[in-house]
Design a protein around this motif. Structure first.
Motif, PDB file in Angstrom:
ATOM      1  N   LYS A 120      68.253   3.573  21.317  1.00  0.00           N
ATOM      2  CA  LYS A 120      67.056   2.754  21.474  1.00  0.00           C
ATOM      3  C   LYS A 120      66.080   2.971  20.313  1.00  0.00           C
ATOM      4  O   LYS A 120      64.936   3.386  20.506  1.00  0.00           O
ATOM      5  CB  LYS A 120      66.364   3.056  22.810  1.00  0.00           C
ATOM      6  CG  LYS A 120      67.204   2.705  24.025  1.00  0.00           C
ATOM      7  CD  LYS A 120      66.439   2.922  25.312  1.00  0.00           C
ATOM      8  CE  LYS A 120      67.260   2.510  26.520  1.00  0.00           C
ATOM      9  NZ  LYS A 120      66.522   2.700  27.791  1.00  0.00           N
ATOM     10  N   PRO A 121      66.519   2.720  19.093  1.00  0.00           N
ATOM     11  CA  PRO A 121      65.654   2.959  17.930  1.00  0.00           C
ATOM     12  C   PRO A 121      64.482   1.989  17.880  1.00  0.00           C
ATOM     13  O   PRO A 121      64.571   0.850  18.337  1.00  0.00           O
ATOM     14  CB  PRO A 121      66.599   2.724  16.745  1.00  0.00           C
ATOM     15  CG  PRO A 121      67.643   1.796  17.282  1.00  0.00           C
ATOM     16  CD  PRO A 121      67.833   2.192  18.715  1.00  0.00           C
ATOM     17  N   SER A 122      63.390   2.445  17.307  1.00  0.00           N
ATOM     18  CA  SER A 122      62.217   1.599  17.104  1.00  0.00           C
ATOM     19  C   SER A 122      62.474   0.633  15.956  1.00  0.00           C
ATOM     20  O   SER A 122      63.471   0.744  15.232  1.00  0.00           O
ATOM     21  CB  SER A 122      61.001   2.467  16.791  1.00  0.00           C
ATOM     22  OG  SER A 122      61.198   3.131  15.546  1.00  0.00           O
ATOM     23  N   VAL A 123      61.549  -0.304  15.763  1.00  0.00           N
ATOM     24  CA  VAL A 123      61.677  -1.248  14.660  1.00  0.00           C
ATOM     25  C   VAL A 123      61.713  -0.506  13.330  1.00  0.00           C
ATOM     26  O   VAL A 123      62.521  -0.816  12.439  1.00  0.00           O
ATOM     27  CB  VAL A 123      60.510  -2.259  14.679  1.00  0.00           C
ATOM     28  CG1 VAL A 123      60.522  -3.128  13.420  1.00  0.00           C
ATOM     29  CG2 VAL A 123      60.588  -3.141  15.920  1.00  0.00           C
ATOM     30  N   LYS A 124      60.851   0.491  13.188  1.00  0.00           N
ATOM     31  CA  LYS A 124      60.817   1.267  11.951  1.00  0.00           C
ATOM     32  C   LYS A 124      62.134   2.007  11.740  1.00  0.00           C
ATOM     33  O   LYS A 124      62.668   2.060  10.611  1.00  0.00           O
ATOM     34  CB  LYS A 124      59.657   2.260  11.989  1.00  0.00           C
ATOM     35  CG  LYS A 124      59.500   3.062  10.706  1.00  0.00           C
ATOM     36  CD  LYS A 124      58.307   4.006  10.786  1.00  0.00           C
ATOM     37  CE  LYS A 124      58.148   4.805   9.489  1.00  0.00           C
ATOM     38  NZ  LYS A 124      57.007   5.749   9.558  1.00  0.00           N
ATOM     39  N   ALA A 125      62.688   2.574  12.820  1.00  0.00           N
ATOM     40  CA  ALA A 125      63.960   3.292  12.713  1.00  0.00           C
ATOM     41  C   ALA A 125      65.088   2.346  12.331  1.00  0.00           C
ATOM     42  O   ALA A 125      65.996   2.718  11.572  1.00  0.00           O
ATOM     43  CB  ALA A 125      64.277   3.990  14.036  1.00  0.00           C
ATOM     44  N   LEU A 126      65.035   1.116  12.828  1.00  0.00           N
ATOM     45  CA  LEU A 126      66.045   0.122  12.467  1.00  0.00           C
ATOM     46  C   LEU A 126      65.972  -0.207  10.981  1.00  0.00           C
ATOM     47  O   LEU A 126      66.993  -0.327  10.302  1.00  0.00           O
ATOM     48  CB  LEU A 126      65.854  -1.150  13.292  1.00  0.00           C
ATOM     49  CG  LEU A 126      66.230  -1.084  14.775  1.00  0.00           C
ATOM     50  CD1 LEU A 126      65.777  -2.342  15.489  1.00  0.00           C
ATOM     51  CD2 LEU A 126      67.726  -0.892  14.941  1.00  0.00           C
ATOM     52  N   GLN A 127      64.766  -0.366  10.489  1.00  0.00           N
ATOM     53  CA  GLN A 127      64.590  -0.700   9.077  1.00  0.00           C
ATOM     54  C   GLN A 127      65.065   0.407   8.167  1.00  0.00           C
ATOM     55  O   GLN A 127      65.618   0.153   7.094  1.00  0.00           O
ATOM     56  CB  GLN A 127      63.113  -0.991   8.800  1.00  0.00           C
ATOM     57  CG  GLN A 127      62.619  -2.308   9.369  1.00  0.00           C
ATOM     58  CD  GLN A 127      61.157  -2.517   9.037  1.00  0.00           C
ATOM     59  OE1 GLN A 127      60.297  -1.744   9.447  1.00  0.00           O
ATOM     60  NE2 GLN A 127      60.873  -3.563   8.281  1.00  0.00           N
ATOM     61  N   GLU A 128      64.851   1.658   8.582  1.00  0.00           N
ATOM     62  CA  GLU A 128      65.150   2.796   7.725  1.00  0.00           C
ATOM     63  C   GLU A 128      66.539   3.373   7.959  1.00  0.00           C
ATOM     64  O   GLU A 128      66.949   4.313   7.263  1.00  0.00           O
ATOM     65  CB  GLU A 128      64.097   3.884   7.945  1.00  0.00           C
ATOM     66  CG  GLU A 128      62.684   3.441   7.577  1.00  0.00           C
ATOM     67  CD  GLU A 128      61.643   4.500   7.896  1.00  0.00           C
ATOM     68  OE1 GLU A 128      62.002   5.484   8.582  1.00  0.00           O
ATOM     69  OE2 GLU A 128      60.478   4.342   7.472  1.00  0.00           O
ATOM     70  N   ALA A 129      67.286   2.842   8.915  1.00  0.00           N
ATOM     71  CA  ALA A 129      68.585   3.405   9.276  1.00  0.00           C
ATOM     72  C   ALA A 129      69.612   3.239   8.158  1.00  0.00           C
ATOM     73  O   ALA A 129      69.631   2.231   7.448  1.00  0.00           O
ATOM     74  CB  ALA A 129      69.102   2.754  10.549  1.00  0.00           C
ATOM     75  N   ALA A 130      70.472   4.234   8.032  1.00  0.00           N
ATOM     76  CA  ALA A 130      71.586   4.140   7.087  1.00  0.00           C
ATOM     77  C   ALA A 130      72.669   3.220   7.635  1.00  0.00           C
ATOM     78  O   ALA A 130      73.349   2.514   6.881  1.00  0.00           O
ATOM     79  CB  ALA A 130      72.161   5.529   6.819  1.00  0.00           C
ATOM     80  N   SER A 131      72.831   3.204   8.962  1.00  0.00           N
ATOM     81  CA  SER A 131      73.802   2.312   9.598  1.00  0.00           C
ATOM     82  C   SER A 131      73.400   2.049  11.040  1.00  0.00           C
ATOM     83  O   SER A 131      72.685   2.843  11.650  1.00  0.00           O
ATOM     84  CB  SER A 131      75.218   2.902   9.541  1.00  0.00           C
ATOM     85  OG  SER A 131      75.292   4.119  10.269  1.00  0.00           O
ATOM     86  N   LEU A 132      73.860   0.932  11.558  1.00  0.00           N
ATOM     87  CA  LEU A 132      73.606   0.525  12.940  1.00  0.00           C
ATOM     88  C   LEU A 132      74.935   0.215  13.608  1.00  0.00           C
ATOM     89  O   LEU A 132      75.846  -0.343  12.978  1.00  0.00           O
ATOM     90  CB  LEU A 132      72.702  -0.706  12.993  1.00  0.00           C
ATOM     91  CG  LEU A 132      71.297  -0.563  12.416  1.00  0.00           C
ATOM     92  CD1 LEU A 132      70.608  -1.924  12.393  1.00  0.00           C
ATOM     93  CD2 LEU A 132      70.483   0.429  13.226  1.00  0.00           C
ATOM     94  N   HIS A 133      75.014   0.533  14.905  1.00  0.00           N
ATOM     95  CA  HIS A 133      76.270   0.353  15.626  1.00  0.00           C
ATOM     96  C   HIS A 133      75.991  -0.135  17.041  1.00  0.00           C
ATOM     97  O   HIS A 133      75.146   0.434  17.738  1.00  0.00           O
ATOM     98  CB  HIS A 133      77.046   1.678  15.691  1.00  0.00           C
ATOM     99  CG  HIS A 133      77.207   2.354  14.364  1.00  0.00           C
ATOM    100  ND1 HIS A 133      78.313   2.190  13.569  1.00  0.00           N
ATOM    101  CD2 HIS A 133      76.363   3.193  13.685  1.00  0.00           C
ATOM    102  CE1 HIS A 133      78.166   2.905  12.463  1.00  0.00           C
ATOM    103  NE2 HIS A 133      76.986   3.516  12.513  1.00  0.00           N
ATOM    104  N   VAL A 134      76.688  -1.163  17.468  1.00  0.00           N
ATOM    105  CA  VAL A 134      76.651  -1.632  18.849  1.00  0.00           C
ATOM    106  C   VAL A 134      78.035  -1.440  19.443  1.00  0.00           C
ATOM    107  O   VAL A 134      79.033  -1.892  18.871  1.00  0.00           O
ATOM    108  CB  VAL A 134      76.239  -3.112  18.938  1.00  0.00           C
ATOM    109  CG1 VAL A 134      76.437  -3.635  20.371  1.00  0.00           C
ATOM    110  CG2 VAL A 134      74.796  -3.294  18.511  1.00  0.00           C
TER     111      VAL A 134
END
Length: 247
Positions: free
Chosen positions: A155-169
């Motif tokens: 449940k990352p925040s908007v800021k965490a989404l922007q700064e993430a190295a990768s995202l996974h669903v």
């Protein structure tokens, strides 16, 4: 999850549900089986039509891509052979999206596909559960962000989404199968294995039970896992229907 869920909020749909998570609020409506146009008819199965409407504006390529993922996933969940030559319609309306004054438009262009997907999948399965359509299984889905330092965040925040190295669903069925995996960004197999383990622990029931075959004892389960929350919703729905029949 239960506190963010409302079953059957729409009176004119065959099934519906609203679901809120991670800043997104989605309402899903299911209608069917209904008559299908001959060109879309499938002789031995139901056709499935998914329509995604954004919170504002009109849908585009992003919405069509998400519709395709959801349609392929729900085809595995719904017992499509039960109603051949018919159509099952799932309409998903995004009511609200994360609002952050520091968020840039780049978020909505690049990462919101994945950040929105779990809420769409959860609202879809909840709406299906409120219908009388036969299902082969249920599912739970979650989003995992991997920070630049390698930290895994649910449940990352908007800021965490922007700064993430990768995202996974990832989405898991009640049978323990991996139904959906969508990733973007840079990561290696070691990170992927950590993501898989964290997502599985978050999605599966605490006893890894089979929701499709479980014995409902009318006592809601208590757990932080999405699987146990979904089990609780199913149990509460069954208990209400049981009381209605007895009354």
């Amino acid at each position: 999850m239960a506190k963010d869920v409302t079953l059957s909020p729409l009176g004119r749909a065959d099934g519906s549900a609203s679901y809120a998570s991670n800043g997104y609020s989605v309402i899903a409506a299911v209608n069917g089986p209904v008559e299908v146009q001959r060109r879309d008819e499938i002789p031995e199965e139901s056709a499935i039509d998914v329509v995604l409407r954004p919170a504002s504006g009109v849908g585009g390529v992003r919405e069509r891509h998400l519709e395709s993922i959801i349609e392929k996933t729900l085809r595995q969940v719904i017992l499509v052979s039960a109603h051949p030559r018919t159509l099952i319609q799932i309409t998903l309306q995004v009511i609200a999206a994360p609002d952050d004054s520091n968020a840039s438009n780049a978020l909505h262009q690049s990462t919101s596909n994945l950040s929105l997907l779990p809420a769409l999948l959860q609202s879809s399965i909840l709406a299906l559960l409120s219908t009388s359509l036969p299902l082969t299984m249920t599912l739970t889905s979650t989003l995992v962000a991997v920070s630049q330092s390698g930290e895994l965040v649910l449940k990352p925040s908007v800021k965490a989404l922007q700064e993430a190295a990768s995202l996974h669903v990832l989405a898991f069925s009640s049978l323990g199968e991996l139904l959906v995996v969508e990733s973007e960004g840079a990561f290696d197999m070691a990170i992927w294995e950590q993501v898989y383990s964290k997502a599985e622990n978050h999605c599966r029931t605490s006893d890894a039970g089979n929701l499709a075959q479980m014995d409902i004892d009318m006592e809601p389960s208590r757990s932080d896992s999405l699987g146990d929350s979904l089990r609780s919703i199913i149990e509460e729905k069954a208990a209400k229907e049981h009381r209605w029949k007895e009354g």
